[in-house]
Design a protein around this motif. Structure first.
Motif, mmCIF file in Angstrom:
data_model
loop_
_atom_site.group_PDB
_atom_site.id
_atom_site.type_symbol
_atom_site.label_atom_id
_atom_site.label_comp_id
_atom_site.label_asym_id
_atom_site.label_seq_id
_atom_site.Cartn_x
_atom_site.Cartn_y
_atom_site.Cartn_z
ATOM 1 N N ILE A 160 0.848 -1.206 0.000
ATOM 2 C CA ILE A 160 0.000 0.000 0.000
ATOM 3 C C ILE A 160 0.876 1.246 0.000
ATOM 4 N N THR A 161 0.881 1.979 -1.110
ATOM 5 C CA THR A 161 1.573 3.281 -1.095
ATOM 6 C C THR A 161 0.662 4.289 -0.409
ATOM 7 N N GLY A 162 1.259 5.209 0.310
ATOM 8 C CA GLY A 162 0.439 6.116 1.118
ATOM 9 C C GLY A 162 -0.281 5.345 2.214
ATOM 10 N N GLY A 163 0.352 4.255 2.667
ATOM 11 C CA GLY A 163 -0.309 3.330 3.593
ATOM 12 C C GLY A 163 -0.530 3.890 4.987
ATOM 13 N N ALA A 164 0.099 5.037 5.285
ATOM 14 C CA ALA A 164 -0.125 5.673 6.581
ATOM 15 C C ALA A 164 -1.113 6.835 6.467
ATOM 16 N N GLY A 165 -1.725 6.976 5.319
ATOM 17 C CA GLY A 165 -2.690 8.059 5.110
ATOM 18 C C GLY A 165 -4.100 7.636 5.501
ATOM 19 N N PHE A 166 -5.016 8.539 5.279
ATOM 20 C CA PHE A 166 -6.432 8.331 5.619
ATOM 21 C C PHE A 166 -6.967 7.063 4.951
ATOM 22 N N ILE A 167 -6.901 7.023 3.616
ATOM 23 C CA ILE A 167 -7.449 5.887 2.873
ATOM 24 C C ILE A 167 -6.554 4.654 3.069
ATOM 25 N N GLY A 168 -5.236 4.854 2.918
ATOM 26 C CA GLY A 168 -4.297 3.729 2.936
ATOM 27 C C GLY A 168 -4.329 2.957 4.241
ATOM 28 N N SER A 169 -4.317 3.676 5.360
ATOM 29 C CA SER A 169 -4.295 2.975 6.652
ATOM 30 C C SER A 169 -5.618 2.256 6.902
ATOM 31 N N VAL A 193 3.087 -1.596 4.370
ATOM 32 C CA VAL A 193 2.740 -0.176 4.301
ATOM 33 C C VAL A 193 3.973 0.603 3.854
ATOM 34 N N TRP A 194 3.797 1.398 2.786
ATOM 35 C CA TRP A 194 4.875 2.238 2.254
ATOM 36 C C TRP A 194 4.417 3.678 2.378
ATOM 37 N N ASP A 195 5.199 4.514 3.022
ATOM 38 C CA ASP A 195 4.769 5.910 3.188
ATOM 39 C C ASP A 195 5.997 6.781 3.451
ATOM 40 N N ASN A 196 5.974 7.987 2.951
ATOM 41 C CA ASN A 196 7.074 8.925 3.231
ATOM 42 C C ASN A 196 6.737 9.852 4.414
ATOM 43 N N PHE A 197 5.567 9.672 4.967
ATOM 44 C CA PHE A 197 5.104 10.439 6.134
ATOM 45 C C PHE A 197 5.130 11.954 5.910
ATOM 46 N N SER A 198 4.992 12.355 4.641
ATOM 47 C CA SER A 198 4.850 13.800 4.390
ATOM 48 C C SER A 198 3.495 14.257 4.932
ATOM 49 N N THR A 199 2.482 13.437 4.791
ATOM 50 C CA THR A 199 1.180 13.737 5.402
ATOM 51 C C THR A 199 0.622 12.519 6.141
ATOM 52 N N GLY A 200 1.223 11.348 5.959
ATOM 53 C CA GLY A 200 0.776 10.144 6.674
ATOM 54 C C GLY A 200 1.039 10.279 8.169
ATOM 55 N N GLN A 201 0.311 9.501 8.957
ATOM 56 C CA GLN A 201 0.377 9.614 10.418
ATOM 57 C C GLN A 201 0.752 8.276 11.041
ATOM 58 N N GLU A 202 1.799 8.280 11.861
ATOM 59 C CA GLU A 202 2.180 7.049 12.557
ATOM 60 C C GLU A 202 1.014 6.516 13.388
ATOM 61 N N ARG A 203 0.244 7.434 13.961
ATOM 62 C CA ARG A 203 -0.837 6.993 14.845
ATOM 63 C C ARG A 203 -1.936 6.260 14.088
ATOM 64 N N PHE A 204 -2.036 6.491 12.761
ATOM 65 C CA PHE A 204 -3.037 5.755 11.972
ATOM 66 C C PHE A 204 -2.655 4.276 11.854
ATOM 67 N N LEU A 205 -1.382 3.965 12.173
ATOM 68 C CA LEU A 205 -0.907 2.584 12.010
ATOM 69 C C LEU A 205 -0.819 1.842 13.346
ATOM 70 N N HIS A 251 -2.331 1.711 -4.768
ATOM 71 C CA HIS A 251 -1.551 2.952 -4.918
ATOM 72 C C HIS A 251 -2.399 4.146 -4.487
ATOM 73 N N PHE A 252 -2.166 4.584 -3.236
ATOM 74 C CA PHE A 252 -2.921 5.711 -2.683
ATOM 75 C C PHE A 252 -2.035 6.922 -2.402
ATOM 76 N N GLY A 253 -0.718 6.738 -2.427
ATOM 77 C CA GLY A 253 0.187 7.855 -2.139
ATOM 78 C C GLY A 253 0.015 8.948 -3.180
ATOM 79 N N ALA A 254 -0.246 10.170 -2.740
ATOM 80 C CA ALA A 254 -0.562 11.240 -3.685
ATOM 81 C C ALA A 254 -0.494 12.588 -2.988
ATOM 82 N N ASN A 255 -0.401 13.629 -3.794
ATOM 83 C CA ASN A 255 -0.646 14.956 -3.267
ATOM 84 C C ASN A 255 -2.152 15.122 -3.172
ATOM 85 N N ALA A 256 -2.643 15.227 -1.950
ATOM 86 C CA ALA A 256 -4.090 15.325 -1.747
ATOM 87 C C ALA A 256 -4.507 16.769 -1.465
ATOM 88 N N ASP A 257 -3.556 17.684 -1.645
ATOM 89 C CA ASP A 257 -3.835 19.104 -1.403
ATOM 90 C C ASP A 257 -4.466 19.681 -2.662
#
Lengths: 323, 323
Positions: A5-14, A29-41, A75-81
């Motif tokens: 899961i890319t963006g696996g620490a994000g809203f949808i991914g987690s 779970v694959w994430d760069n934590f630019s917006t992903g949250q450790e607490r979601f995991l 594949h969920f990792g994305a710029n969601a802004d």
């Protein structure tokens, strides 16, 4: 099944990670934590079947290594802004279009045959057919975000056709619920924490929105992927709109939020019929195609909004997190 | 008018340059000569109104400087190697999608307000509506080339919407005529020079193709741009299909080529219904929209093919050039 899961620490991914683990699958779970949250995991990482790898979709070599041995990539990792595309036009290009190319190259290098992707109803631009079906008239793009997601869709479809992948593309309306970190409800809730006596609203509050709850969204995606509907079809990529059969006005959701919080703020409308250039005044998708597979949402828009408010109330840390 | 032409030394670009110069405009030709030909500019560069600048669309700083003072950009620089996308998937991404982003950033930095772009009928994938109108059902991409051109269209449309540009996007069928360097007629002619006794044909020769002559193509684009049809419209980008109201089978064009050359080769069909993965067996575009502006093609497909053969016969150097 071993899922990446890319963006696996994000809203949808987690949320997908949790569901897959609960269904007995392995998850990376694959994430760069630019917006992903450790607490979601926190819940996912209790399971020995879940592995976290930190990395960016643009680091194709590391991505390729991390994906080794997987059966499917979400594949969920994305710029969601979505709102500020015009302030930094390169961001959607890099984090959506180029990142998706990197993911596809990693998928191909690993001989993985299935990919699922989160697209957006924004690819329909200002649709004239409402509710909008997947085969609506070929739209003109109106936002850099939508254009970049459409570029991703095109890459995925061409890889499916050319390299024999099986692809599932989901065009979302706005998703909300537990772990939601962007959008109207988030902004309104935050404002009401800061100044309970008034609420600033972009546009005129009449913007119509069709929200879907994250739980229904996750079930829809896993249902489509498990159906194998893209196998041995004319097109080895299947595209599904995800949404409810209903919509509300921003004003309605404000009413539900305020009722849930027991507040009666003064509403200060900023005017105009939309929040920002490229914002679409109305995204309402025809979901007959995914419903024909046997899926239906369980929550109404109001229930989704209320659950979101409850989650935000229980998780005040999210307002201090980098999202 | 001062026009900037990316890919200005290519087949389409140099032909537009000649026409603009002949109409009294100033022209800056920008080309990296990866496939462009100095000889295509021999006529243009006689004019003091034509200036040649060597550079690549990915060198955004140099591109921005070269574009200074122009009123309109014709963006034709692209990877035109349609067949081999699967051999090097990054090429379409870099030379089409990323290059177009660079061009748009240069346009924006210079405050230029008009852009014209050469897209392709390949963005319709395997269209079910034939002839295919601009607002055909939202297609699924089948080639990396088509997907990259659609990504470019999306970027251009989003820039037009977001930054107030005026955009003209042209979806081409196959273009042929003087300076043509890729495609069926080129390949067949080349083979017949090497072995006049036989001709190898990809597919079954029944592939239907709708060709347009370069002269008609150039007239159509300049006609649309001069009409100002994208000014003050709902969408500040207007999309036009370009093609003839007719089509032929590859077999027909073989017959015309052989008749023109006085040859009767043995035809060796390689089988299947298409030439390569992602090739579309039939691209035939509905051109009612551009015709409604008052344009119509002057040459038939047969005349276009014959002019192409005559040009190839008069320009044998092209077979030794890097195209």
């Amino acid at each position: 099944m071993r899922a990446f899961i890319t963006g696996g620490a994000g809203f949808i991914g987690s949320s997908v990670a949790d569901q897959l683990l609960s269904d007995g699958h392995e998850v990376i779970v694959w994430d760069n934590f630019s917006t992903g949250q450790e607490r979601f995991l926190e819940k996912a990482l209790i399971s020995p079947a879940c592995q976290l790898v930190r990395g960016d979709n643009l680091e194709v070599k590391a991505l390729t290594q991390a994906m080794s041995g997987c059966d499917i990539v979400f594949h969920f990792g994305a710029n969601a802004d979505v709102r500020f595309g015009l302030h930094h036009p390169e961001r959607d290009l890099q984090q959506n279009t180029l990142a998706t190319f990197g993911v596809l190259e990693a998928v191909r290098a690993n001989g993985i045959k299935r990919i699922a992707f989160s697209s957006t109803g924004s690819v329909y631009g200002e649709a004239e057919t409402i509710p909008t079906p997947e085969d609506a008239p070929f739209p003109v793009q109106t936002s850099l975000y939508g254009a970049s997601k459409l570029a991703c869709e095109g890459l995925i479809a061409a890889y499916c056709e050319g390299f024999g992948l099986e692809g599932y593309i989901f065009r979302f309306v706005s998703i909300l619920g537990e772990r939601y970190t962007h959008g109207h409800v988030f902004d309104f809730y935050k404002q009401l924490q800061e100044h309970p006596g008034h609420l600033d609203v972009l546009g005129d509050g009449r913007q119509r929105k069709s929200y879907l709850h994250i739980g229904d969204c996750v079930r829809a995606m896993l249902h489509a992927v498990e159906s194998g509907s893209a196998r041995d079809m004319k097109h080895r990529v299947q595209i599904y709109n995800l949404g409810t059969n209903d919509y509300c006005e921003v004003k309605d959701s404000i009413g539900w939020i305020c009722a849930r919080l027991g507040l009666q703020p003064e509403l200060r409308f900023k005017g105009g019929d939309r929040g920002w250039v490229g914002d679409n005044p109305f995204i309402f998708l025809d979901t007959a195609k995914i419903r024909a597979l046997g899926w239906a949402p369980k929550l109404t828009i109001r229930e989704g909004v209320e659950r979101t408010v409850d989650w935000l109330a229980a998780n005040p840390w999210i307002f201090d997190a980098r999202t």
